[in-house]
Design a protein around this motif. Structure first.
Motif, PDB file in Angstrom:
ATOM      1  N   MET A   1       0.857  -1.196   0.000  1.00  0.00           N
ATOM      2  CA  MET A   1       0.000   0.000   0.000  1.00  0.00           C
ATOM      3  C   MET A   1       0.895   1.248   0.000  1.00  0.00           C
ATOM      4  O   MET A   1       1.800   1.385   0.812  1.00  0.00           O
ATOM      5  CB  MET A   1      -0.903  -0.004   1.229  1.00  0.00           C
ATOM      6  N   SER A   2       0.700   2.099  -0.969  1.00  0.00           N
ATOM      7  CA  SER A   2       1.575   3.249  -1.096  1.00  0.00           C
ATOM      8  C   SER A   2       1.275   4.286  -0.028  1.00  0.00           C
ATOM      9  O   SER A   2       0.135   4.452   0.402  1.00  0.00           O
ATOM     10  CB  SER A   2       1.394   3.874  -2.480  1.00  0.00           C
ATOM     11  N   GLU A   3       2.337   4.955   0.422  1.00  0.00           N
ATOM     12  CA  GLU A   3       2.174   5.981   1.438  1.00  0.00           C
ATOM     13  C   GLU A   3       1.653   7.256   0.806  1.00  0.00           C
ATOM     14  O   GLU A   3       1.931   7.568  -0.351  1.00  0.00           O
ATOM     15  CB  GLU A   3       3.512   6.229   2.126  1.00  0.00           C
ATOM     16  N   ALA A   4       0.865   8.001   1.600  1.00  0.00           N
ATOM     17  CA  ALA A   4       0.326   9.271   1.103  1.00  0.00           C
ATOM     18  C   ALA A   4       1.446  10.293   0.956  1.00  0.00           C
ATOM     19  O   ALA A   4       2.363  10.359   1.781  1.00  0.00           O
ATOM     20  CB  ALA A   4      -0.733   9.786   2.077  1.00  0.00           C
ATOM     21  N   VAL A   5       1.379  11.072  -0.135  1.00  0.00           N
ATOM     22  CA  VAL A   5       2.385  12.105  -0.377  1.00  0.00           C
ATOM     23  C   VAL A   5       2.113  13.289   0.539  1.00  0.00           C
ATOM     24  O   VAL A   5       0.970  13.770   0.618  1.00  0.00           O
ATOM     25  CB  VAL A   5       2.337  12.567  -1.843  1.00  0.00           C
ATOM     26  N   PRO A   6       3.121  13.738   1.282  1.00  0.00           N
ATOM     27  CA  PRO A   6       2.891  14.888   2.183  1.00  0.00           C
ATOM     28  C   PRO A   6       2.390  16.096   1.418  1.00  0.00           C
ATOM     29  O   PRO A   6       2.712  16.298   0.243  1.00  0.00           O
ATOM     30  CB  PRO A   6       4.286  15.135   2.777  1.00  0.00           C
ATOM     31  N   SER A   7       1.614  16.916   2.122  1.00  0.00           N
ATOM     32  CA  SER A   7       0.996  18.080   1.463  1.00  0.00           C
ATOM     33  C   SER A   7       2.036  19.076   0.985  1.00  0.00           C
ATOM     34  O   SER A   7       1.870  19.697  -0.067  1.00  0.00           O
ATOM     35  CB  SER A   7       0.024  18.753   2.435  1.00  0.00           C
ATOM     36  N   TYR A   8       3.143  19.242   1.726  1.00  0.00           N
ATOM     37  CA  TYR A   8       4.132  20.238   1.309  1.00  0.00           C
ATOM     38  C   TYR A   8       4.821  19.796   0.023  1.00  0.00           C
ATOM     39  O   TYR A   8       5.221  20.630  -0.806  1.00  0.00           O
ATOM     40  CB  TYR A   8       5.150  20.477   2.435  1.00  0.00           C
ATOM     41  N   LEU A   9       4.938  18.451  -0.199  1.00  0.00           N
ATOM     42  CA  LEU A   9       5.513  17.979  -1.455  1.00  0.00           C
ATOM     43  C   LEU A   9       4.565  18.226  -2.622  1.00  0.00           C
ATOM     44  O   LEU A   9       4.977  18.588  -3.717  1.00  0.00           O
ATOM     45  CB  LEU A   9       5.841  16.494  -1.346  1.00  0.00           C
ATOM     46  N   ARG A  10       3.257  18.023  -2.370  1.00  0.00           N
ATOM     47  CA  ARG A  10       2.275  18.292  -3.429  1.00  0.00           C
ATOM     48  C   ARG A  10       2.282  19.766  -3.808  1.00  0.00           C
ATOM     49  O   ARG A  10       2.216  20.124  -4.973  1.00  0.00           O
ATOM     50  CB  ARG A  10       0.879  17.864  -2.974  1.00  0.00           C
ATOM     51  N   ARG A  11       2.364  20.646  -2.786  1.00  0.00           N
ATOM     52  CA  ARG A  11       2.410  22.084  -3.080  1.00  0.00           C
ATOM     53  C   ARG A  11       3.691  22.435  -3.840  1.00  0.00           C
ATOM     54  O   ARG A  11       3.683  23.256  -4.760  1.00  0.00           O
ATOM     55  CB  ARG A  11       2.327  22.889  -1.778  1.00  0.00           C
TER      56      ARG A  11
END
Length: 284
Positions: free
Chosen positions: A1-11
């Motif tokens: 199960m893949s880990e969620a990408v942190p929000s600061y990386l998405r931004r």
């Protein structure tokens, strides 16, 4: 199960992609607008009057533009050829001979046009040509003097490009050819030259393009009857943007783009074939 990408990386990714899109828009949107308005039926550059090819047909009767384009192409071709030959010799001297008298001076003189404003280069060449003409009676300002100015600048760029490629070559290949009995000239033409072919082509295209769109040096060094295409376009643009200027610019962009794409494709094929030959030789 893949880990969620942190929000600061998405931004961060969103900001990077937006910044990249803005950069490409800044670079290429003016060119796209120029090409679009080359097909504008209205003579006013800010008013879209429908699609037309009449400005391209008008070019066939525009003697000034055609003569300027032919002169610019000849100067650019001879500049690129001379810059590649002289740049190769200069790069070989700088890479193969690390220590010789005047090396530092030679490096400085070759690199000086890279950092010197073209206005200064053009003015200094003009003063030198005027002095020579007064003392010796030649040269007259025209195609040759423009070519000399473009060669001065193009030589610096060609040397840098070819020198960068030569520094990455394995000198043992040339030494092996010499040990097998090849003469220095044979080593250069059969070993060194094929390995730096890409950089030679890059230097040719770079110096050709630099010469083709030069305005500053041509303005100082041109004489009667030697008006290049950029000078014609510049003189017309000062009186208002003529759609025929957009048309000739579109033709030049298309020709240069096709040449670059075709050259890159040919060089990529040659490089893949060379890598395949090396791999086959390594596996016997």
């Amino acid at each position: 199960m893949s880990e969620a990408v942190p929000s600061y990386l998405r931004r961060g990714r969103w900001v990077s992609r937006t910044w990249l899109a803005l950069g490409f828009a800044f670079l290429y949107l003016p060119i796209v607008m120029l090409v679009v308005y080359a097909f504008n039926a209205s003579p006013l550059p800010s008013v879209w009057g429908g699609f037309t090819l009449s400005w391209f047909a008008k070019l066939a009767d525009d003697t000034e533009i055609l003569q300027g384009l032919w002169l610019s192409l000849r100067i650019a071709f001879f500049t690129a050829c001379a810059a590649v030959v002289l740049g190769t010799l200069a790069a070989l001297a700088l890479v193969r001979f690390k220590r010789f008298g005047g090396r530092t001076l030679m490096v400085g003189m070759i690199n000086a046009p890279l950092v010197m404003p073209e206005v200064i280069v053009g003015l200094s060449l003009l003063l030198m040509l005027v002095s020579l003409q007064r003392w010796l009676g030649f040269p007259e300002r025209g195609m040759v003097t423009i070519w000399l100015g473009h060669l001065l600048v193009g030589l610096a760029y060609a040397t840098v490009v070819i020198q960068a490629r030569l520094q990455t070559l394995n000198p043992q290949l040339e030494e092996a050819a010499l040990n097998l009995g090849a003469r220095p000239a044979q080593v250069f033409f059969l070993v060194t030259l094929p390995m730096i072919a890409q950089s030679l082509a890059s230097a040719f295209l770079l110096t050709f393009t630099l010469s083709l769109d030069d305005v500053v040096l041509a303005a100082f060094l041109s004489g009667p009857g030697s008006t290049t295409m950029p000078l014609v376009i510049f003189s017309r643009a000062r009186l208002g943007v003529d759609p025929s200027v957009n048309a000739v610019a579109t033709v030049v962009i298309a020709v240069v783009a096709l040449a670059v794409v075709g050259g890159s494709y040919a060089l990529a094929r040659v490089e893949r074939r060379r890598q395949q030959d090396i791999a086959n030789a390594a596996h016997g």
